[in-house]
Design a protein around this motif. Structure first.
Motif, short mmCIF file in Angstrom:
data_model
loop_
_atom_site.label_atom_id
_atom_site.label_comp_id
_atom_site.label_asym_id
_atom_site.label_seq_id
_atom_site.Cartn_x
_atom_site.Cartn_y
_atom_site.Cartn_z
N ASP A 1 0.81 -1.22 0.00
CA ASP A 1 0.00 0.00 0.00
C ASP A 1 0.84 1.27 0.00
O ASP A 1 0.33 2.36 -0.27
N HIS A 2 2.13 1.16 0.31
CA HIS A 2 2.99 2.34 0.31
C HIS A 2 3.31 2.82 -1.11
O HIS A 2 3.72 3.97 -1.29
N LEU A 3 3.14 1.95 -2.09
CA LEU A 3 3.41 2.33 -3.47
C LEU A 3 2.25 3.14 -4.01
O LEU A 3 1.11 2.69 -4.01
N LEU A 4 2.55 4.36 -4.45
CA LEU A 4 1.54 5.18 -5.11
C LEU A 4 1.38 4.65 -6.52
O LEU A 4 2.27 4.77 -7.35
N LYS A 5 0.26 4.00 -6.79
CA LYS A 5 0.07 3.29 -8.04
C LYS A 5 0.03 4.24 -9.23
O LYS A 5 -0.55 5.32 -9.17
N ALA A 6 0.65 3.82 -10.33
CA ALA A 6 0.66 4.64 -11.54
C ALA A 6 -0.73 4.80 -12.11
O ALA A 6 -1.08 5.85 -12.65
N ASN A 7 -1.57 3.76 -11.98
CA ASN A 7 -2.92 3.85 -12.55
C ASN A 7 -3.85 4.72 -11.73
O ASN A 7 -4.99 4.95 -12.12
N GLU A 8 -3.33 5.24 -10.60
CA GLU A 8 -4.12 6.16 -9.80
C GLU A 8 -3.64 7.60 -9.96
O GLU A 8 -4.12 8.50 -9.29
N SER A 9 -2.68 7.80 -10.87
CA SER A 9 -2.09 9.12 -11.04
C SER A 9 -2.89 10.02 -11.96
O SER A 9 -2.63 11.21 -12.05
N GLY A 10 -3.84 9.44 -12.70
CA GLY A 10 -4.67 10.25 -13.58
C GLY A 10 -4.12 10.43 -14.97
O GLY A 10 -4.67 11.18 -15.76
#
Length: 283
Positions: A174-183
């Motif tokens: 969960d610490h990884l800021l997902k690329a598919n959530e970056s917009g």
């Protein structure tokens, strides 16, 4: 690309467009020297290294301290020429080829991408892997980041490159800021799986599955240059796009009634700032 409009220039442009879309490591490293080249294997090119300046406490009695802006440099010996050539017979022209870009040019571009990735990874591997105390992929990322910071590597232009097994572990964290959530879709297109501690994280198919690398853009340099235009071939072109060079030559063999479509470039990579790259095997 309609078959009636096939030229060396169009083939080179199509191959380079495919290259740009698929490249990972070549877009993460220093590429300050990418151009047409007049030499050959064994010749050298000069890679510029950014100058370093210091600040001085101002003293009105002595005035300012003037510094010379002296850029460093490193010589890089040009490596091998890599070639992706195909034969197109008269029967293929007449009956089989429906889309030259998809069937010929794009595979040529993908072949050059793969070799470029391997050449850069070989340069990365000249640096010894670190022995970490961490037991997880996340903690290993923290340790590698700390190694760069201790070497005073700038925080900007840092990236993390991981193999497939490490990527799988990080994606579940969960610490990884997902690329598919970056917009955006650009990050997905460039194999970015997310961000960790201020660094974009990329998955590479050529990096060993259990490896993780933290590095600055200027740690490794990559040179892509083309040979000169051939004297004996009238139908040839050189194109440079997104700092990747590619030469395409057409030649016809009348005795066999077939064309040779040849694409090539010199591809070379080298570590130029060893303190700005750190890798490790992740258990």
């Amino acid at each position: 690309m309609a078959n009636t409009l096939i030229t060396p220039t169009n083939v080179a442009k199509a191959a380079l467009a495919t290259y740009q879309y698929n490249a990972v490591l070549p877009r993460l490293v220093n590429r300050n020297y990418v151009t047409e080249f007049g030499g050959g294997t064994g010749d050298t090119v000069t890679i510029r290294k950014q100058a370093k300046l210091t600040t001085n406490k101002f003293d009105r009695t002595t005035g300012i301290v003037v510094q010379d802006v002296t850029e460093g440099s490193v010589s890089l010996q040009v490596g091998d020429i890599y070639d992706a050539s195909v034969v197109v017979t008269q029967e293929q022209w007449d009956l089989d080829l429906e889309n030259f870009s998809y069937q010929i040019a794009e595979p040529m571009g993908k072949a050059m991408v793969r070799t470029s990735e391997e050449v850069i990874y070989a340069a990365m591997k000249t640096n010894a892997l670190e022995s970490l105390s961490a037991s997880t992929a996340l903690d290993s990322a923290v340790e590698l980041r700390a190694i760069l910071t201790e070497e005073e590597v700038p925080l900007d232009n840092r990236v993390m490159v991981v193999g497939s097994t490490v990527a799988s572990k990080l994606i579940l964290d969960d610490h990884l800021l997902k690329a598919n959530e970056s917009g955006t879709t650009e990050t997905l297109r460039n194999a970015q799986i997310g961000r960790l501690f201020g660094m974009p994280v990329y998955e590479s198919v050529v990096v060993d599955a259990d490896e993780m690398w933290a590095m600055h853009r200027d740690a490794v340099t990559f040179v892509s240059i083309t040979p000169q235009m051939p004297r004996g071939a009238a139908n040839a072109a050189i194109e440079v796009f997104d700092q990747q060079a590619f030469r395409v030559v057409f030649d016809y063999d009348v005795s066999k009634k077939q064309d040779t479509v040849s694409g090539d470039a010199y591809l070379t990579s080298k570590t130029i700032r060893a303190e700005a790259i750190a890798g490790a095997t992740i258990a």
